[in-house]
Design an enzyme around this catalytic site. Structure first.
Site, PDB file in Angstrom:
ATOM      1  CE  LYS A 193      -2.668   3.102   2.785  1.00  0.00           C
ATOM      2  NZ  LYS A 193      -2.099   4.163   1.977  1.00  0.00           N
ATOM      3  CD  GLU A 268      12.546   3.854   8.831  1.00  0.00           C
ATOM      4  OE1 GLU A 268      12.429   4.734   9.708  1.00  0.00           O
ATOM      5  OE2 GLU A 268      12.572   4.087   7.618  1.00  0.00           O
ATOM      6  CB  CYS A 302      12.378   8.550   9.141  1.00  0.00           C
ATOM      7  SG  CYS A 302      13.354   7.579   8.006  1.00  0.00           S
ATOM      8  CD  GLU A 399       9.533  12.079  12.578  1.00  0.00           C
ATOM      9  OE1 GLU A 399       8.447  11.516  12.799  1.00  0.00           O
ATOM     10  OE2 GLU A 399      10.454  11.560  11.941  1.00  0.00           O
TER      11      GLU A 399
HETATM   12  P1  NDP Z   1       1.538   7.904   8.617  1.00  0.00           P
HETATM   13  O1  NDP Z   1       2.353   7.123   9.542  1.00  0.00           O
HETATM   14  O2  NDP Z   1       0.149   8.221   8.973  1.00  0.00           O
HETATM   15  O3  NDP Z   1       1.473   7.163   7.191  1.00  0.00           O
HETATM   16  C1  NDP Z   1       2.412   6.257   6.675  1.00  0.00           C
HETATM   17  C2  NDP Z   1       1.694   5.174   5.885  1.00  0.00           C
HETATM   18  O4  NDP Z   1       0.843   4.427   6.751  1.00  0.00           O
HETATM   19  C3  NDP Z   1       0.783   5.694   4.788  1.00  0.00           C
HETATM   20  O5  NDP Z   1       0.760   4.766   3.734  1.00  0.00           O
HETATM   21  C4  NDP Z   1      -0.567   5.734   5.464  1.00  0.00           C
HETATM   22  O6  NDP Z   1      -1.631   5.704   4.562  1.00  0.00           O
HETATM   23  C5  NDP Z   1      -0.502   4.463   6.283  1.00  0.00           C
HETATM   24  N1  NDP Z   1      -1.370   4.438   7.463  1.00  0.00           N
HETATM   25  C6  NDP Z   1      -1.741   5.470   8.250  1.00  0.00           C
HETATM   26  N2  NDP Z   1      -2.520   5.039   9.255  1.00  0.00           N
HETATM   27  C7  NDP Z   1      -2.622   3.701   9.119  1.00  0.00           C
HETATM   28  C8  NDP Z   1      -3.300   2.678   9.850  1.00  0.00           C
HETATM   29  N3  NDP Z   1      -3.990   2.951  10.947  1.00  0.00           N
HETATM   30  N4  NDP Z   1      -3.210   1.412   9.424  1.00  0.00           N
HETATM   31  C9  NDP Z   1      -2.485   1.113   8.335  1.00  0.00           C
HETATM   32  N5  NDP Z   1      -1.850   2.038   7.592  1.00  0.00           N
HETATM   33  C10 NDP Z   1      -1.899   3.312   7.979  1.00  0.00           C
HETATM   34  O7  NDP Z   1       2.281   9.220   8.292  1.00  0.00           O
HETATM   35  P2  NDP Z   1       1.634  10.568   7.746  1.00  0.00           P
HETATM   36  O8  NDP Z   1       1.687  10.510   6.312  1.00  0.00           O
HETATM   37  O9  NDP Z   1       0.280  10.846   8.325  1.00  0.00           O
HETATM   38  O10 NDP Z   1       2.602  11.637   8.359  1.00  0.00           O
HETATM   39  C11 NDP Z   1       2.406  12.070   9.693  1.00  0.00           C
HETATM   40  C12 NDP Z   1       3.728  12.213  10.393  1.00  0.00           C
HETATM   41  O11 NDP Z   1       4.377  10.967  10.412  1.00  0.00           O
HETATM   42  C13 NDP Z   1       4.718  13.141   9.738  1.00  0.00           C
HETATM   43  O12 NDP Z   1       4.514  14.451  10.109  1.00  0.00           O
HETATM   44  C14 NDP Z   1       6.007  12.589  10.235  1.00  0.00           C
HETATM   45  O13 NDP Z   1       6.275  13.134  11.510  1.00  0.00           O
HETATM   46  C15 NDP Z   1       5.769  11.121  10.359  1.00  0.00           C
HETATM   47  N6  NDP Z   1       6.284  10.321   9.224  1.00  0.00           N
HETATM   48  C16 NDP Z   1       7.415   9.617   9.410  1.00  0.00           C
HETATM   49  C17 NDP Z   1       7.932   8.900   8.375  1.00  0.00           C
HETATM   50  C18 NDP Z   1       9.166   8.109   8.533  1.00  0.00           C
HETATM   51  O14 NDP Z   1       9.765   7.720   7.548  1.00  0.00           O
HETATM   52  N7  NDP Z   1       9.590   7.817   9.736  1.00  0.00           N
HETATM   53  C19 NDP Z   1       7.324   8.899   7.055  1.00  0.00           C
HETATM   54  C20 NDP Z   1       6.101   9.635   6.976  1.00  0.00           C
HETATM   55  C21 NDP Z   1       5.632  10.332   8.035  1.00  0.00           C
HETATM   56  P3  NDP Z   1      -2.257   7.071   3.957  1.00  0.00           P
HETATM   57  O15 NDP Z   1      -1.185   7.702   3.156  1.00  0.00           O
HETATM   58  O16 NDP Z   1      -3.381   6.580   3.139  1.00  0.00           O
HETATM   59  O17 NDP Z   1      -2.673   7.923   5.128  1.00  0.00           O
END
Ligand code: NDP
Length: 855
Positions: A193, A268, A302, A399
């Site tokens: 996904k 991660e 990240c 973060e």
């Molecule tokens: P999320 O953790 O919400 O999203 C990452 C992925 O997980 C996306 O594909 C998202 O789908 C999916 N997802 C979200 N909620 C669920 C769930 N309950 N069950 C299964 N899959 C899920 O990150 P965000 O995009 O909302 O970003 C928010 C914050 O997260 C950022 O501000 C940052 O601080 C952090 N972040 C950290 C990352 C890293 O690499 N460590 C990467 C991205 C974000 P969908 O896109 O459809 O919401």
């Protein structure tokens, strides 16, 4: 057009746009509407719904992306399941050829992929073109090699099955490669996904799979919303593993959602990585390092070095240099080859960054931003530096995931380490000093999965990447990353009874079951969820009905009085030989509750009593274990000596220990003797490993020595198996301490006396106090306290399916690592199951230290 002479004067850049044509033509050819890739086919979502994706550099819509629903996820998982047997049984070389083909086709389509990625994400084309896409190809090449080598290098391992992979928007195609390449190489099939902001490059990737003729169902790409696609995938009963990259909050919710299901999980997650600058560092290099650390990918990384920790005497000099450099940074359209910083991924992320920066100002930190203004169309945020930041404030701890650096100062190396580790995360760190001895010492002391010395944000497929603490667990890349997609061959594919999913330990072979002591494990103690730990124990079964005994504060419990309200046994007619205390911080400790619990022989006669441990005892034990963490810094050689000594001292008392096992469990004395002999042999095994479970030097293509060091995890809580009261305890405690961890162990609940006898052996073997702590009592309530405890780094649990669920669920609090058996005991006497590198891998976490060389 300015005159050339004028340009020489201003040294201004003109625009250098990369043509959007290939990506726009690709989108137009699909009518700007994309479908799902399931079982090698392009299909419309059954929901009939689409989501819009737009270009954050302009806020203009790019395409409609299919919004899948649960039925689409079911279809994708079914396709992956159907494809699994054939894919996993292909010769490694055949899988390798597919992966090589993917890598080559990524190179062939690199321009399309780079432009599409920049348009969809907003990141500068220079980064997608020169970093993301080459690294994507590198990942597939590298893992093609592992597919080729799998049979030879991992003969005792097998693929997991169907893997659900969920990726974020910050490096869409690179995260896809980090997930898919090792999964396929090791023979798994995948449902992936993408993030809803950035799904397009994953779909272009799916076309490459079509192009190279990957068998249908091996990879399925399902776009859509987290609540529809992500959650369905996570909860799907036919998925064997979830691999996730994203925020710590979502990671935590996935830990809870998968608890007890038997699904493997790698996470991660976020970070707040320190960028540590000592006063002897080359400050001009440091300035460029900071640019790469926090303004690369708009700070949406990240492992971004987002906390600048600078030695006090050079702080103002460095800040001044940084401000000069920041003034020259260019923010703009992602397709402009001359910009340093592109667009933030979307309005919601921009709003989050803005809110946190406002909070920083409100908290009293000093904000600095360049004098120039960002473009007004699109999602832009200027490079930002906060100074005078207090370490406990929100901007120092949260973060931000944007181009925002927060700076703090330190005076001494120890202060630098304390500040660096003053975070709940542990993903990465950067250390800058011309004194390599100092830099490597600091790298060793910082709790993070990756440390870059005099460099930052270096990545390669050969070097594992992943976090400590709340940055998650599991590694991606390197040999260490492959184990995330493997399980031992002795675990067959029998489904986990409780949840219908495959799980570790779920497929214990007939031989293995025969190897367990049937009586001992069939009385597996039911999970006592919510039990009041401070209350006296209640009866569990007729056979082992608990006679609650109050030790009456007596020195050794020999004069115990029976609390008849809870007792069904008249202890006056049974010889109570002794009441061993618990063992905390190298000393015998009376239980906080003052209560004891009886230990019976198979005929139901009272054999003795042990302390009824409670929450307070566990807390004391964890404190003692934490105080003893200097154990991790002793040499492997020294730890080996102590383990040999324990083995020798146990050998000297073999008969006594065997007699104790027979007294508790009955059975054949020869079996008991064999258990003791195996325990001794296991101690020798881990003594041998203590100074040999080495790391590696990874061959990364960059000019760098990348040292992968296995480090102790920290404080490990261990709930020992019911059967094999001595061997079970030794088999878990020995590898943990051999690798430098300290331990709080809960001995076999029913037969605890073999473990409590062990502390006399520890005492005579020079084991420092606090390295092993033993808390007797009810397994379920005690292990729950361990799993809830924020100062415990990992919990290993042998017990029931329900108890496994509780441990995994509760561990989400501080994202501690867990290793549970889902109620399927190992055959502890079998060396395949009872010992070996699997135990050592669980007892360690790999830190990669990158040391570049060359002038
Ligand atoms: P999320 O953790 O919400 O999203 C990452 C992925 O997980 C996306 O594909 C998202 O789908 C999916 N997802 C979200 N909620 C669920 C769930 N309950 N069950 C299964 N899959 C899920 O990150 P965000 O995009 O909302 O970003 C928010 C914050 O997260 C950022 O501000 C940052 O601080 C952090 N972040 C950290 C990352 C890293 O690499 N460590 C990467 C991205 C974000 P969908 O896109 O459809 O919401």
């Amino acid at each position: 057009m300015p005159a050339i002479a004028e340009l020489f004067e201003t040294m201004d850049y003109g625009p250098a746009p990369e043509a959007a044509d290939p990506a726009l033509a690709w989108l137009d050819a699909r009518g700007r509407k994309t479908e799902l890739y399931i079982n090698g086919q392009w299909v419309a979502p059954q929901s009939g719904q689409w989501l819009e994706t737009s270009n954050p550099a302009t806020n203009q819509p790019l395409a409609q992306v299919a919004a899948a629903g649960p039925a689409d996820v079911d279809a994708a998982v079914a396709a992956a399941r159907a494809a699994f047997p054939a894919w996993s049984s292909l010769p490694g070389q055949t899988r390798a050829r597919y992966l090589y083909a993917i890598a080559r086709h990524i190179q062939k389509h690199s321009r399309l992929l780079a432009v599409l990625e920049s348009l969809d994400n907003g990141k500068p084309i220079r980064e997608t073109r020169d970093l993301d896409i080459p690294l994507v190809a590198r990942h597939f090449y590298y893992h093609a090699g592992w597919a080729q080598l799998m049979e030879r290098e991992f003969p005792d391992q097998q693929a997991l099955g169907v893997v659900g992979q969920i990726i974020p928007w910050n490096f869409p195609l690179l995260m896809l490669a980090w997930k898919i390449a090792p999964a396929l190489a090791m023979g798994n099939t995948v449902v992936l996904k993408p993030a809803k902001f950035t799904a397009l490059s994953a779909l272009a990737f799916a076309e490459i799979l079509d192009e190279i003729g990957l068998p249908p169902g091996v990879v399925n790409i399902v776009t859509g919303d987290a609540s529809q696609v992500g959650e369905t995938l996570v909860n799907h009963p036919d998925v064997d593993k979830i691999a996730f990259t994203g925020s710590t909050d979502v990671g935590r919710s996935l830990r809870r959602a998968t608890a007890g299901s038997g699904k493997r999980l790698s996470l991660e997650l976020g970070g707040k990585s320190p960028f540590v600058v000592f006063d002897d560092a080359d400050l001009d290099s440091v300035v460029e390092g900071v640019v790469d650390a926090i303004w690369f990918n708009q700070g949406q990384v990240c492992c971004a070095g987002s906390r600048l920790l600078v030695q006090e005497n050079i702080a103002e000099t460095l800040y001044a240099k940084l401000r000069v450099r920041m003034e020259k940074l260019r923010v703009g359209d992602s397709l402009d080859k001359a910009v340093d910083i592109g667009a933030i991924v979307g309005p919601s992320q921009l709003a989050t960054i803005t809110r946190l920066v406002e909070q920083g100002v409100a908290e009293g930190a000093t904000l600095w931003q360049p004098t120039w203004a960002c473009p007004t169309e699109g999602c832009y945020f200027p490079p930002t530096l906060f100074t005078n930041v207090a370490p406990a404030t929100t901007i120092a701890q949260t973060e931000i995931f944007g181009p925002v650096m927060v700076a703090m100062t330190f005076r001494t190396p120890s202060e630098a380490v304390a500040l660096a580790n003053n975070t709940r995360y542990g993903l990465a760190a950067s250390v800058w000093s011309d004194n390599l001895n100092l830099a490597l010492d600091i790298a060793r002391r910082i709790k993070a999965g990756t440390v870059w010395v005099n460099s930052t944000n270096l990545f390669d497929a050969a070097a594992g990447f992943g976090g400590y603490r709340e940055s998650g667990f599991g590694r991606e890349g390197g040999r260490e990353g492959l184990y995330e997609y493997l399980r031992p061959v002795w675990e067959t594919g029998i489904r986990h009874q409780a949840s219908g999913v495959r799980g570790p330990g779920s497929g214990v072979s007939d031989d293995a079951v025969a190897g367990e002591r049937p009586a001992a494990d069939s009385d597996g103690v039911a999970a006592a969820d919510g039990a009041d730990q401070s209350a006296p124990p209640t009866g569990r079964s007729d056979k082992h009905k608990a006679a609650t005994v109050h030790s009456n504060g007596s020195s050794n419990g020999h004069t115990a009085t029976v609390n008849t309200q809870h007792s069904t046994l008249n202890t006056q007619h049974v010889a109570v030989d002794r009441t061993p205390k618990m063992y905390i911080g190298g000393k015998q400790a009376r239980p906080d509750s003052g209560y004891s619990r009886p230990v019976h022989d198979p005929a139901g006669r009272l054999l003795g009593e042990v302390g009824e441990g409670n929450r307070k005892d566990i807390r004391n034990a964890v404190e003692a274990a934490r105080r003893a963490e200097g154990w991790a810094n002793t040499t492997g050689h020294a730890r080996a000596q102590i383990l040999y000594y324990i083995a020798e001292n146990l050998t000297a008392r073999e008969d006594e220990f065997a007699a104790r096992i027979v007294a508790q469990m009955g059975g054949d004395p020869a079996d008991a003797a064999a258990e003791v002999a195996t325990a001794v042999s296991r101690l020798f095994t881990y003594a041998a490993w203590a100074d040999k479970f080495d790391g590696q030097v990874h061959h990364t293509p960059l000019r760098s020595v990348t040292v992968a060091m296995p480090e102790a995890v920290g404080v490990i809580g261990i709930a020992c198996p019911t059967a094999y009261p001595l061997l079970g305890c030794v088999s878990l405690v020995a590898p943990a301490i051999a690798m430098g961890n300290t331990v709080v162990a809960i001995p076999s609940e029913v037969h605890p006396l073999s473990a409590t006898d062990l502390y006399q052996v520890f005492d005579t073997s020079d084991l420092p106090g606090g390295v092993v702590n033993l808390v007797t009592g009810g397994r379920e309530p005690l292990v729950r306290v361990l799993a809830d405890h924020d100062d415990v780094d990992a919990v290993w649990y042998c017990g029931s399916a329900a108890g496994s669920q509780i441990v995994e669920h509760a561990s989400a609090g501080n994202m501690k690592r867990t290793w549970v058996d889902y109620g399927h005991p190992r055959a502890w006497r079998d060396p395949m199951q009872g010992e070996g590198p699997e135990f050592l891998r669980e007892a360690t976490q790999v830190k990669n230290i990158w040391v570049p060389y060359g002038e």
